[in-house]
Design an enzyme around this catalytic site. Structure first.
Site, mmCIF file in Angstrom:
data_model
loop_
_atom_site.group_PDB
_atom_site.id
_atom_site.type_symbol
_atom_site.label_atom_id
_atom_site.label_comp_id
_atom_site.label_asym_id
_atom_site.label_seq_id
_atom_site.Cartn_x
_atom_site.Cartn_y
_atom_site.Cartn_z
ATOM 1 N N LYS A 40 0.834 -1.208 0.000
ATOM 2 C CA LYS A 40 0.000 0.000 0.000
ATOM 3 C C LYS A 40 0.866 1.255 0.000
ATOM 4 O O LYS A 40 1.769 1.387 0.822
ATOM 5 C CB LYS A 40 -0.897 -0.023 1.237
ATOM 6 C CG LYS A 40 -2.076 0.927 1.171
ATOM 7 C CD LYS A 40 -3.069 0.557 2.262
ATOM 8 C CE LYS A 40 -4.258 1.464 2.329
ATOM 9 N NZ LYS A 40 -5.015 1.621 1.107
ATOM 10 N N GLY A 45 6.420 0.817 5.751
ATOM 11 C CA GLY A 45 7.323 -0.140 5.092
ATOM 12 C C GLY A 45 7.466 0.122 3.604
ATOM 13 O O GLY A 45 8.562 0.056 3.046
ATOM 14 N N CYS A 46 6.360 0.426 2.962
ATOM 15 C CA CYS A 46 6.380 0.671 1.515
ATOM 16 C C CYS A 46 7.144 1.961 1.203
ATOM 17 O O CYS A 46 7.880 2.031 0.220
ATOM 18 C CB CYS A 46 4.959 0.744 0.970
ATOM 19 S SG CYS A 46 4.045 -0.780 1.265
ATOM 20 N N THR A 47 6.978 2.954 2.052
ATOM 21 C CA THR A 47 7.698 4.214 1.872
ATOM 22 C C THR A 47 9.204 3.990 2.047
ATOM 23 O O THR A 47 10.004 4.453 1.228
ATOM 24 C CB THR A 47 7.180 5.271 2.872
ATOM 25 O OG1 THR A 47 5.780 5.478 2.625
ATOM 26 C CG2 THR A 47 7.926 6.584 2.721
ATOM 27 N N ALA A 50 10.524 2.047 -1.133
ATOM 28 C CA ALA A 50 10.571 2.855 -2.359
ATOM 29 C C ALA A 50 11.602 3.979 -2.242
ATOM 30 O O ALA A 50 12.296 4.302 -3.211
ATOM 31 C CB ALA A 50 9.181 3.405 -2.677
#
Length: 150
Positions: A40, A45-47, A50
């Site tokens: 998401k 975590g995704c931030t 990326a």
């Protein structure tokens, strides 16, 4: 979950990026491609993942890699995520799960005692011929580029 493995040819896919542009796998023929799936946009975590790829983007490009991020978020959410963190690579808004299902990264997950279906955080390295050369299943979000370049 029928996940692509090293040695598998990636089936052709088409999806929209954060700006509504059509992206095809065949656009990357003759180039090495990193396709990273994240659950998401704008979550911690995704931030971290990326941003780590962004911070090492030049080095990844020097190794000949192009990057594509993929989640089931809308174009608007992907656009906000990309602009907020100034990612130099496209983010696919795979709301209909075309790419997610092509790679086989949707399936049962467990989090804090709950079970639910969702995107498994995985990264696929694809060679110039469109064949998977490596799959990173245990992504270290804060040190992901090192896993790829290692």
């Amino acid at each position: 979950m029928n996940t692509l493995k090293a040695g598998d040819k990636v089936p052709e896919f088409t999806a929209k990026d954060q700006d509504g542009n059509t992206i095809n796998l065949s656009d990357y023929t003759g180039k090495k491609l990193i396709v990273f799936f994240y659950p998401k946009a704008n979550t911690p975590g995704c931030t971290a993942e990326a941003c780590n790829l962004r911070d090492n983007y030049e080095e990844l490009q020097e190794q000949g890699y192009e990057l594509l991020g993929v989640s089931a978020d809308s174009e608007k959410k992907q656009s906000n995520f990309k602009n907020k963190f100034e990612f130099p690579f496209p983010l696919l808004a795979d709301e209909d799960h075309t790419v997610i299902n092509t790679f086989g990264v949707w399936g049962l997950k467990k989090f804090m005692g709950r079970e639910y279906d969702g995107i498994h955080r995985m990264t696929f390295l694809i060679d110039e011929e469109g064949v998977v050369s490596d799959v990173i299943q245990k992504v270290k979000t804060k040190d992901h580029a090192a896993q790829i370049l290692g």
